[in-house]
Structures are given as structure tokens and as C-alpha cells.
Enzyme design. Structure first.
Site, PDB file in Angstrom:
ATOM      1  N   SER A  21     -19.054   3.164  16.442  1.00 20.77           N
ATOM      2  CA  SER A  21     -19.301   3.784  15.147  1.00 20.77           C
ATOM      3  C   SER A  21     -20.787   4.056  15.029  1.00 20.77           C
ATOM      4  O   SER A  21     -21.608   3.293  15.552  1.00 20.77           O
ATOM      5  CB  SER A  21     -18.847   2.836  14.037  1.00 20.77           C
ATOM      6  OG  SER A  21     -19.556   3.107  12.848  1.00 20.77           O
ATOM      7  N   HIS A  71      10.987   0.727  11.004  1.00 17.43           N
ATOM      8  CA  HIS A  71      10.226   0.922   9.747  1.00 17.43           C
ATOM      9  C   HIS A  71       8.874   0.210   9.789  1.00 17.43           C
ATOM     10  O   HIS A  71       8.340  -0.165   8.749  1.00 17.43           O
ATOM     11  CB  HIS A  71      11.020   0.424   8.530  1.00 17.43           C
ATOM     12  CG  HIS A  71      12.443   0.894   8.494  1.00 17.43           C
ATOM     13  ND1 HIS A  71      12.831   2.038   7.830  1.00 17.43           N
ATOM     14  CD2 HIS A  71      13.559   0.390   9.072  1.00 17.43           C
ATOM     15  CE1 HIS A  71      14.144   2.202   7.982  1.00 17.43           C
ATOM     16  NE2 HIS A  71      14.615   1.220   8.744  1.00 17.43           N
ATOM     17  N   GLU A 110      -6.155   8.385  19.109  1.00 22.95           N
ATOM     18  CA  GLU A 110      -5.966   9.105  17.841  1.00 22.95           C
ATOM     19  C   GLU A 110      -5.851  10.607  18.085  1.00 22.95           C
ATOM     20  O   GLU A 110      -5.032  11.300  17.486  1.00 22.95           O
ATOM     21  CB  GLU A 110      -7.145   8.835  16.904  1.00 22.95           C
ATOM     22  CG  GLU A 110      -7.245   7.410  16.419  1.00 22.95           C
ATOM     23  CD  GLU A 110      -8.528   7.170  15.630  1.00 22.95           C
ATOM     24  OE1 GLU A 110      -9.583   6.958  16.259  1.00 22.95           O
ATOM     25  OE2 GLU A 110      -8.467   7.216  14.394  1.00 22.95           O
ATOM     26  N   LYS A 130     -17.853  -1.943  15.731  1.00 21.72           N
ATOM     27  CA  LYS A 130     -16.611  -1.188  15.871  1.00 21.72           C
ATOM     28  C   LYS A 130     -16.338  -0.719  17.295  1.00 21.72           C
ATOM     29  O   LYS A 130     -17.237  -0.372  18.046  1.00 21.72           O
ATOM     30  CB  LYS A 130     -16.647   0.085  14.983  1.00 21.72           C
ATOM     31  CG  LYS A 130     -16.623  -0.169  13.505  1.00 21.72           C
ATOM     32  CD  LYS A 130     -15.288  -0.638  12.921  1.00 21.72           C
ATOM     33  CE  LYS A 130     -14.147   0.314  13.120  1.00 21.72           C
ATOM     34  NZ  LYS A 130     -14.211   1.465  12.233  1.00 21.72           N
TER      35      LYS A 130
END
Ligand code: ARG
Length: 452
Positions: free
Chosen positions: A272, A151, A285, A278
Site C-alpha cells: 500500500s 452462501h 483481484e 499491507k
């Protein structure tokens, strides 16, 4: 001469033509035409001279396709017709003899089976290579502690090697799924004709041998209707992509500042456009996001085939774009994950720190009571009570005093503190397939043997 007196509507052509995407089958189409021409010669259905002329012209067509100088024509509906058209331009009227004892229905099924076989063989290799990389990583991080999760809550400590090997076993299963896809392509459709067989004494075994098929399809109706191997490929690919997506998801989480468990190399991350600090895990992803696309192709092609009457229906032309996109997407994902894992670094301190909380050994404390005769369910309650006391007092479990312990259960003695010692919970997982070092070493041996 033709049965038609009107030209096809442009929109019909746009709907009907497959040349835009089935070009990539050309090598298979040439190979099967070569084998077919040889067989027609061997069976005296063509003279040896005619068969030789066809083969030579096919070689020239292949050469033009290979060098990207093949001129596709207005009326080339698909790769089969394009090749036959050019063959006839080169060889003259004998070109028209190639399609003796053959239909586009058994022809396209044969190209597709050969294509799927080649791709599944490549995926067998790629899954094996990725599984090997995971074994190397497991070896290099054998005794690195980390929290295992359920979880997405810290649950029990495990070794990083154990976690990485979980993916290794998934990929080994993927590899065997692709190997069974290869077997599913093993019987030759060619020779089935349009659906009923052909009116000539062909030698299908000869063609099968030449094209690397283990057998010939037993039933001509089944031969031209069968696309099971496409479904099998898509199913194997969807499962494999799902595995990769879970790994991608973990890399995304782990490379975040919140987890800080790993760092991707710069080659596998992007910046970014606005925030200079970043480093984004875009590749991980996207791998995470590709799995449903491949599963979608599987569902879509099931939809195409379900309820289709036998035998060939033009619906079946839809096998290609679903398959091709799945093949390309999966192969990119496999290479991307391999590339990311070539250069990933793990952060030992962060992993160990996250694994060090004593609550992760709560089950081990319960098992201490179980070894002293307390039924597990009752032990679970007792330790739950201890956790609550510790939480209320803002303490670790080992901060509880001997008198606090015996107040909860007289069976909790000094061994309680032993169970909570850093690392004890990991080494206590001695069951087969568990995370203790001895078991992980056994696992590594088995994984290496499976890959050998
Ligand atoms: N382009 C077709 C396909 O991909 C080839 C087979 C056509 N057969 C036919 N009877 N029209 O399925």
C-alpha cells in the site's frame, strides 16, 4: 484510375481503417498469400515464374514485417492492402496478379480462422498446464481439512485437495471448449471470392492442405459471412475467465487476515502507498475483474452479427478488437493464475481450525438418525433442535450429555459422539465424487488420466 474523384474524409479514414489493430494478422496473411500464389501457379492461372516472383517478394515483405522495418503508408487501410502494396513495390506489376481469384472477404475470413486456431491451440495448452498445476497442489494437500462453504457460510468439511480439484475439472472443460474452437476453424474460406465463388478453376483443396485446414467451406456465401469461430472463441474465453475469476475471488478471501487460509508470494502481491503493513492480492483481484470484460466482448460481437444480412458487411471488421482484447486478456489471466499457484502457500492449522467446528457435522448427525429409520426431514428437525440447545448453552454438540440427547430422541446413543469426532464427517463422504480420501484419490487418478 479509380471510380472516386474525391479524397476520403479524414474522419471516414479514422473510422474505416483497421491497420492499427489488424497488423497482428500479418503472418497469416503472408502464409495464405504464399499458398494462394502457389495454387495459382499449379493451376496455370499464373506462370510458374510469376508465382515464384510473388513468393520471393512475399518473403521479403515478411522479413521486413518481422524485423519491424516495414514502412506503413498513408493509404494502407488494412494489413491486406499494406502487404499487397509493398509486394507490388518489390515485385513490380506482377504484384497486382496476386489478388486473382481472391477477394478481401475470403482473405480476411481465412486470416481470422488461422489466428483463432493458433490462439485456441495455445489456450488448450495453457488450460492443461493450469489443470496440471492444480493436480500437483491437490496431491501436496491431499488430507488437509478445510471448511466447504455455501452462501459463504461454513457448511461441511472437505479436503483442500477436493476443493482444488474442483478448479481442475473446470479447466479441463475449458480445455475441451478450446479444442472444439480449433475444430470450428477447420474449413477454409479462401476460394469463396467476394461471395459467389470465382471465375477460375482454382484448387481449394491444395490451399487447404497447405494452410492446415481439414476441409474447404462448402458454400461461398457462408464462407465469407461466417464468424462462428470468433463467437465460439469468445464464449469459451468468457467461461474460462469466469472460472479464473472465481478462483481469484477465493484467493482474495483466503489470503485475508479474516480467513488466513493461504499466503501469496511477494511476487504476486503489492504493498500500500500509505499502510506499510499491507500485502494486497491485486493480481487475484484483477483476475476476478477481467471476466466480465471478456463476456462483454462476446455480447458485443453477438450484437454486431445479429440481424446482419448476408454476406460480408463492414460491421464484421469489428470482430478484431473484441477478439484481440479477449485473447490478450485471457492469456494474461491464465499466466497470472498459473504464476500465483506456483508459489502459493496454504496454512494447515488455520484451515483445520476453521473446519473443526462440530456444527459442520450436523448433517452427519441427521444421517445417523436416518440410518436408524427416522425420515430425513424429521431428523433434520431433531438436529436443528440440538443445535439450538447447544447454541443457547454456549456448548459444542459433543458437550451435550447422554440424557440431554435421549430427551430429544431415544435413538441418539453413544454413536452420536463418534459421528462428531474430528475428521469423521470427511471420511463418511464415501459417495462417488465425494470428499473421502479414497474418493479424492480416485478423482486424482481420473484427472491425471485426463491430462495424460
Ligand atoms: N479490413 C477488413 C475487415 O477486417 C477487410 C475486409 C474488407 N472487405 C471489404 N469488402 N471492404 O473486415
Amino acid at each position: 484510375m479509380s471510380r472516386f474523384s474525391e479524397r476520403q474524409h479524414a474522419d471516414f479514414r479514422a473510422l474505416n481503417d483497421s491497420i492499427g489493430f489488424d497488423q497482428r494478422l500479418w503472418r497469416y496473411d503472408i502464409a495464405q498469400s504464399m499458398a494462394h500464389a502457389s495454387m495459382l501457379g499449379a493451376q496455370r492461372l499464373l506462370t510458374e515464374q510469376e508465382a515464384g516472383e510473388l513468393r520471393r517478394a512475399l518473403e521479403q515483405v515478411a522479413d521486413e514485417l518481422d524485423r519491424h522495418v516495414f514502412g506503413f503508408g498513408e493509404d494502407d487501410e488494412d494489413i491486406h492492402m499494406a502487404i499487397e502494396r509493398r509486394l507490388t513495390e518489390i515485385a513490380g506489376p506482377v504484384g497486382g496478379k496476386l489478388h486473382t481469384a481472391r477477394s478481401r472477404n475470403d482473405q480476411v475470413a481465412t486470416d481470422m480462422a488461422m489466428f483463432v486456431r493458433d490462439r485456441a491451440e495455445l489456450d488448450v495448452q495453457a488450460c492443461g498446464a493450469l489443470a496440471s498445476r492444480l493436480v500437483e497442489l491437490a496431491e501436496a494437500h491431499l488430507d488437509w481439512r478445510m471448511p466447504g462453504y455455501t452462501h459463504l457460510q461454513r457448511a461441511q468439511p472437505v479436503y483442500l485437495s477436493h476443493h482444488l480439484l474442483a478448479y481442475c475439472w473446470m479447466l479441463l472443460r475449458d480445455r475441451s471448449r478450446f479444442a472444439s474452437v480449433v475444430s470450428a476453424t477447420g474449413s477454409l474460406p479462401l476460394g469463396a471470392g467476394a461471395l459467389a465463388g470465382v471465375n477460375f478453376d482454382t484448387d481449394r483443396q491444395l490451399v487447404a492442405r497447405e494452410l492446415g485446414f481439414a476441409s474447404v467451406a462448402e458454400n461461398s456465401i457462408d464462407a465469407v459471412s461466417n464468424r462462428d469461430f470468433v463467437l465460439d472463441y469468445l464464449a469459451a474465453a468468457a467461461t474460462c475467465a469466469t472460472h479464473l475469476s472465481r478462483l481469484g475471488a477465493e484467493i482474495v478471501l483466503w489470503s485475508s487476515e479474516e480467513f488466513g487460509f493461504c499466503e501469496l508470494s511477494d511476487a504476486w502481491a503489492s504493498g500500500s502507498s500509505i499502510m506499510p503493513q499491507k500485502k494486497n492480492p491485486d493480481a487475484a483481484e484483477l483476475v476476478r475483474a477481467k471476466a466480465p470484460r471478456i463476456a462483454g466482448h462476446l455480447v458485443a460481437f453477438h450484437g454486431v452479427l445479429h440481424g446482419l444480412p448476408l454476406t460480408y458487411n463492414k460491421d464484421m471488421q469489428e470482430d478484431k478488437e473484441h477478439l484481440f482484447d479477449a485473447v490478450d486478456t485471457l492469456s494474461l489471466c491464465l499466466s497470472a493464475v498459473h504464476g500465483m499457484l506456483e508459489a502459493i502457500t496454504f496454512r494447515r492449522e488455520r484451515l483445520a481450525e476453521a473446519a473443526s467446528h462440530e456444527f459442520l457435522a450436523a448433517t452427519d448427525v441427521a444421517d445417523l438418525l436416518v440410518r436408524r429409520g427416522v425420515p430425513f426431514r424429521q431428523a433434520h428437525g431433531i438436529v436443528g433442535g440440538l443445535v439450538r440447545v447447544a447454541l443457547e448453552q454456549g456448548k459444542q454438540l459433543s458437550d451435550l450429555s447422554a440424557s440431554e440427547l435421549s430427551a430429544v430422541s431415544p435413538l441418539l446413543d453413544g454413536e452420536f459422539y463418534e459421528v462428531l469426532r474430528d475428521g469423521a464427517a470427511l471420511e463418511a463422504k464415501v459417495s462417488e465424487g465425494g470428499t473421502s480420501l479414497a474418493r479424492v484419490r480416485e478423482q486424482l487418478d481420473r484427472a491425471r488420466a485426463a491430462l495424460a
